[in-house]
Design a protein around this motif. Sequence first.
Motif, PDB file in Angstrom:
ATOM      1  N   GLU A 254      13.969   1.208  -8.311  1.00 51.97           N
ATOM      2  CA  GLU A 254      14.617   0.760  -7.075  1.00 51.97           C
ATOM      3  C   GLU A 254      13.576   0.473  -5.989  1.00 51.97           C
ATOM      4  OE1 GLU A 254      17.756   3.421  -5.852  1.00 51.97           O
ATOM      5  OE2 GLU A 254      18.313   3.786  -7.944  1.00 51.97           O
ATOM      6  N   HIS A 255      12.607   1.381  -5.846  1.00 47.24           N
ATOM      7  CA  HIS A 255      11.566   1.172  -4.840  1.00 47.24           C
ATOM      8  C   HIS A 255      10.690  -0.038  -5.183  1.00 47.24           C
ATOM      9  CE1 HIS A 255      11.949   5.666  -3.692  1.00 47.24           C
ATOM     10  NE2 HIS A 255      12.595   4.921  -2.821  1.00 47.24           N
ATOM     11  N   ARG A 256      10.398  -0.205  -6.475  1.00 43.48           N
ATOM     12  CA  ARG A 256       9.583  -1.343  -6.893  1.00 43.48           C
ATOM     13  C   ARG A 256      10.324  -2.651  -6.604  1.00 43.48           C
ATOM     14  NH1 ARG A 256       9.428  -0.227 -11.935  1.00 43.48           N
ATOM     15  NH2 ARG A 256       7.998   1.501 -11.574  1.00 43.48           N
ATOM     16  N   GLU A 257      11.628  -2.670  -6.846  1.00 41.71           N
ATOM     17  CA  GLU A 257      12.431  -3.866  -6.558  1.00 41.71           C
ATOM     18  C   GLU A 257      12.391  -4.185  -5.069  1.00 41.71           C
ATOM     19  OE1 GLU A 257      16.928  -5.584  -7.361  1.00 41.71           O
ATOM     20  OE2 GLU A 257      16.660  -3.448  -6.981  1.00 41.71           O
ATOM     21  N   LEU A 258      12.528  -3.162  -4.229  1.00 38.50           N
ATOM     22  CA  LEU A 258      12.470  -3.371  -2.780  1.00 38.50           C
ATOM     23  C   LEU A 258      11.134  -3.962  -2.364  1.00 38.50           C
ATOM     24  CD1 LEU A 258      14.202  -0.130  -1.453  1.00 38.50           C
ATOM     25  CD2 LEU A 258      14.912  -2.479  -0.953  1.00 38.50           C
TER      26      LEU A 258
ATOM     27  N   ALA B 246       0.820  -1.210   0.000  1.00 40.52           N
ATOM     28  CA  ALA B 246       0.000   0.000   0.000  1.00 40.52           C
ATOM     29  C   ALA B 246       0.859   1.268   0.000  1.00 40.52           C
ATOM     30  CB  ALA B 246      -0.930   0.002   1.209  1.00 40.52           C
ATOM     31  N   THR B 247       1.908   1.280   0.832  1.00 41.20           N
ATOM     32  CA  THR B 247       2.758   2.473   0.880  1.00 41.20           C
ATOM     33  C   THR B 247       3.546   2.636  -0.413  1.00 41.20           C
ATOM     34  OG1 THR B 247       4.478   1.208   2.059  1.00 41.20           O
ATOM     35  CG2 THR B 247       2.969   2.545   3.402  1.00 41.20           C
ATOM     36  N   HIS B 248       3.919   1.520  -1.022  1.00 40.57           N
ATOM     37  CA  HIS B 248       4.605   1.609  -2.309  1.00 40.57           C
ATOM     38  C   HIS B 248       3.658   2.146  -3.378  1.00 40.57           C
ATOM     39  CE1 HIS B 248       5.896   0.022  -6.286  1.00 40.57           C
ATOM     40  NE2 HIS B 248       7.035   0.548  -5.876  1.00 40.57           N
ATOM     41  N   HIS B 249       2.410   1.740  -3.345  1.00 42.93           N
ATOM     42  CA  HIS B 249       1.405   2.213  -4.300  1.00 42.93           C
ATOM     43  C   HIS B 249       1.263   3.735  -4.209  1.00 42.93           C
ATOM     44  CE1 HIS B 249      -2.262   1.911  -6.743  1.00 42.93           C
ATOM     45  NE2 HIS B 249      -2.761   2.829  -5.939  1.00 42.93           N
ATOM     46  N   ARG B 250       1.208   4.246  -2.979  1.00 43.14           N
ATOM     47  CA  ARG B 250       1.075   5.695  -2.797  1.00 43.14           C
ATOM     48  C   ARG B 250       2.343   6.428  -3.261  1.00 43.14           C
ATOM     49  NH1 ARG B 250      -1.829   3.974   1.835  1.00 43.14           N
ATOM     50  NH2 ARG B 250       0.011   4.064   3.188  1.00 43.14           N
ATOM     51  N   LEU B 251       3.507   5.824  -2.989  1.00 42.28           N
ATOM     52  CA  LEU B 251       4.770   6.451  -3.392  1.00 42.28           C
ATOM     53  C   LEU B 251       4.871   6.543  -4.909  1.00 42.28           C
ATOM     54  CD1 LEU B 251       7.581   7.581  -2.818  1.00 42.28           C
ATOM     55  CD2 LEU B 251       8.416   5.216  -2.610  1.00 42.28           C
TER      56      LEU B 251
ATOM     57  N   PHE C 235       7.025   4.570   3.038  1.00 39.05           N
ATOM     58  CA  PHE C 235       7.404   3.305   2.401  1.00 39.05           C
ATOM     59  C   PHE C 235       8.623   2.693   3.074  1.00 39.05           C
ATOM     60  CE2 PHE C 235      10.077   1.199  -0.898  1.00 39.05           C
ATOM     61  CZ  PHE C 235       9.315   0.047  -1.031  1.00 39.05           C
ATOM     62  N   HIS C 236       9.657   3.508   3.280  1.00 34.43           N
ATOM     63  CA  HIS C 236      10.856   2.976   3.931  1.00 34.43           C
ATOM     64  C   HIS C 236      10.544   2.524   5.360  1.00 34.43           C
ATOM     65  CE1 HIS C 236      14.295   3.351   1.196  1.00 34.43           C
ATOM     66  NE2 HIS C 236      13.597   4.291   0.612  1.00 34.43           N
ATOM     67  N   ASP C 237       9.667   3.244   6.023  1.00 36.66           N
ATOM     68  CA  ASP C 237       9.265   2.846   7.368  1.00 36.66           C
ATOM     69  C   ASP C 237       8.548   1.497   7.335  1.00 36.66           C
ATOM     70  OD1 ASP C 237       9.151   3.830  10.210  1.00 36.66           O
ATOM     71  OD2 ASP C 237       7.013   3.519   9.902  1.00 36.66           O
ATOM     72  N   ALA C 238       7.660   1.338   6.359  1.00 33.47           N
ATOM     73  CA  ALA C 238       6.867   0.114   6.254  1.00 33.47           C
ATOM     74  C   ALA C 238       7.738  -1.119   6.042  1.00 33.47           C
ATOM     75  CB  ALA C 238       5.864   0.233   5.108  1.00 33.47           C
TER      76      ALA C 238
END
Length: 231
Positions: A185-189, A112-117, A141-144
């Motif tokens: 990078e965020h999607r890979e994480l 969910a946090t990645h979706h918002r990011l 996102f990083h927190d999640a």
Amino acid sequence: MATSPSGSTLTEHVYEQLRAGILKGRYVPGSPLRLAALSKEFGVSMAVVREALVRLAEQHLVALAPNQGFRVITISRQDLIDLTDLRIRLEGLALQRSVESGDMGWEANVVATHHRLERAPLTHPGEPGATEEWSAAHAAFHDALGVGCGSPRLIAFARTLRDSSELYRQLSGTAVERSRDVKAEHRELMELATGRQADEAVEALRRHLQWTTDALLESVLAEPVATAANA
């Protein structure tokens, strides 16, 4: 009859405003944070301002020096290198534990946090730096990624280091984000974390954090940093 805000509510408001101002660069690194001036700016007592500043000092965004009062923390190449090393170690540990033991709620929160990011606008026309919406989504996102580790102290330490690092990222405007495919990078994480690939996720996080630091060291911190003392 309306009730007046409580002292704790006022402190929380001032704390949030000061924290946002520091992270967005409205208060220059190394600049003094004078009680009287801030009291006037926010329309509250100096006691409220002091309490908010003490909280920020506990998070290492503000420093209190004897006979000098409060100041925004200073920044340097060595400090950024140290911060990054600690972030890689602590956030990596939190992520590894989260991947190994996080429940479905943790996994859903990462998605969910990645979706918002991914959908948050990085910039607004005519405005410098990243938008507050993107910055908030990025932090969330990083927190999640790490909150499923089960250790409140580890989570708190990781958040404190991330806030301190944000000062450096904001100095670069959006140059660091635009210099590479940060979305990928965020999607890979997200995919590695929710795919329960602990070692790969930790390595991807290490690369992600190190690339940001390397870019800052080569650009913003290639020369002496502008602070209140030398601006």
